[in-house]
Design a protein around this motif. Structure first.
Motif, mmCIF file in Angstrom:
data_model
loop_
_atom_site.group_PDB
_atom_site.id
_atom_site.type_symbol
_atom_site.label_atom_id
_atom_site.label_comp_id
_atom_site.label_asym_id
_atom_site.label_seq_id
_atom_site.Cartn_x
_atom_site.Cartn_y
_atom_site.Cartn_z
ATOM 1 N N UNK A 102 0.767 -1.268 -0.138
ATOM 2 C CA UNK A 102 0.097 -0.048 0.019
ATOM 3 C C UNK A 102 0.863 1.094 0.165
ATOM 4 N N UNK A 103 0.356 2.192 -0.661
ATOM 5 C CA UNK A 103 1.080 3.625 -0.614
ATOM 6 C C UNK A 103 0.501 4.223 0.437
ATOM 7 N N UNK A 104 1.245 5.132 1.201
ATOM 8 C CA UNK A 104 0.705 6.175 2.097
ATOM 9 C C UNK A 104 1.306 7.394 1.591
ATOM 10 N N UNK A 105 0.196 8.291 1.494
ATOM 11 C CA UNK A 105 0.197 9.612 0.641
ATOM 12 C C UNK A 105 0.514 10.561 1.924
ATOM 13 N N UNK A 106 1.060 11.694 1.698
ATOM 14 C CA UNK A 106 0.759 12.889 2.090
ATOM 15 C C UNK A 106 -0.245 13.516 2.010
ATOM 16 N N UNK A 107 -0.687 14.913 2.641
ATOM 17 C CA UNK A 107 -1.529 15.629 2.255
ATOM 18 C C UNK A 107 -1.457 16.736 1.108
ATOM 19 N N UNK A 108 -0.042 16.606 0.504
ATOM 20 C CA UNK A 108 0.072 17.496 -0.612
ATOM 21 C C UNK A 108 0.462 18.685 -0.466
ATOM 22 N N UNK A 109 1.202 19.324 -1.141
ATOM 23 C CA UNK A 109 1.490 20.686 -1.287
ATOM 24 C C UNK A 109 0.919 21.442 -2.585
ATOM 25 N N UNK A 110 -0.004 22.485 -2.282
ATOM 26 C CA UNK A 110 -0.728 23.135 -3.489
ATOM 27 C C UNK A 110 0.074 24.055 -3.987
ATOM 28 N N UNK A 111 0.806 24.119 -5.131
ATOM 29 C CA UNK A 111 1.694 24.968 -5.701
ATOM 30 C C UNK A 111 0.839 25.804 -6.746
ATOM 31 N N UNK A 112 0.946 27.094 -6.598
ATOM 32 C CA UNK A 112 0.678 28.017 -7.518
ATOM 33 C C UNK A 112 1.678 28.889 -8.204
ATOM 34 N N UNK A 113 2.028 28.692 -9.564
ATOM 35 C CA UNK A 113 3.387 29.480 -10.081
ATOM 36 C C UNK A 113 2.661 30.737 -11.167
#
Lengths: 108, 116
Positions: free
Chosen positions: B104-115
């Protein structure tokens, strides 16, 4: 045709209803994953299965290897189950292939 | 709560900036991944590290530079990005050796990137 097809794309249910999301795949796989993604973005791995059936709380996942089909069932659905549900398959030595996801909304 | 921690949660950067995304896990996983996810699309694999070595690069542009300083940390260095690089960047980890994806993969909550 995508290698992993999910249906339905969108699903709206009333609280308490029994929900089924389907996943069909066209490649040989070593495992199938069901993932849940909430609006905030984080992804939770719900199940990884290669045969039969798994159950965790109100969630049940089944897979039929011969038919290349898997289902995710949610019993007694609740508004907090609202999320995107993603089916993904892994093949030996290959990448994880994702379906397009099913947006589930459970209304109170 | 996720066992994979990503920082920052949100990042806004200009096209000339240099920034880094960070990912940390303490589950003893030896495979770590970077994914990019655009709105209403599934995640797309970018990089896989296995035992701190880069094992998969999915033809990602060189303006994205991954780094795995140790078995618990994974960085993604960003330089000269384009507005179309705006997305949610997800880190994941697993027990798998190599990239067989059979745990199983364990994911983080992510980084929302805006360029911009």
């Amino acid at each position: 045709k995508n290698e992993v097809e999910q249906s339905p794309q969108n699903l709206t249910a009333q609280e308490g209803e029994f929900i089924t999301i389907n996943c069909s795949y066209s490649v040989g796989i070593s495992a199938l994953h069901w993932l849940q993604q909430h609006p905030g973005g984080g992804i939770v791995s719900l199940f990884m299965l290669s045969s039969g059936k798994k159950k965790h709380g109100r969630l049940i996942a089944t897979i039929n290897i011969q038919e290349k089909h898997s289902s995710l069932h949610i019993t007694a659905s609740h508004p907090r189950d609202s999320a995107v549900y993603i089916c993904a398959v892994s093949s030996s030595g290959s990448r994880l292939t994702f379906g397009e996801g099913t947006q589930l909304t459970v209304n109170p | 709560d996720t066992e994979v921690t990503q920082t920052p949660k949100h990042l806004v950067m200009g096209m000339t900036n240099k920034k880094s995304l960070k990912c940390e896990q303490h589950m003893g996983h030896r495979a770590m991944y970077w994914y990019k996810q655009k709105a209403k699309k599934p995640p797309e694999l970018m990089f896989v590290y296995s035992y701190e070595k880069l094992s998969i690069n999915e033809s990602v542009p060189s303006r994205f530079s991954p780094e795995c300083p140790n078995s618990s940390l994974l960085n993604l260095h960003l330089h000269a990005l384009q507005p179309e690089d705006s997305a949610l960047y997800l880190c994941a980890s697993s027990h798998s050796k190599g990239a067989s994806y059979n745990s199983p993969l364990h994911f983080g909550n992510g980084t929302r990137l805006t360029v911009t």
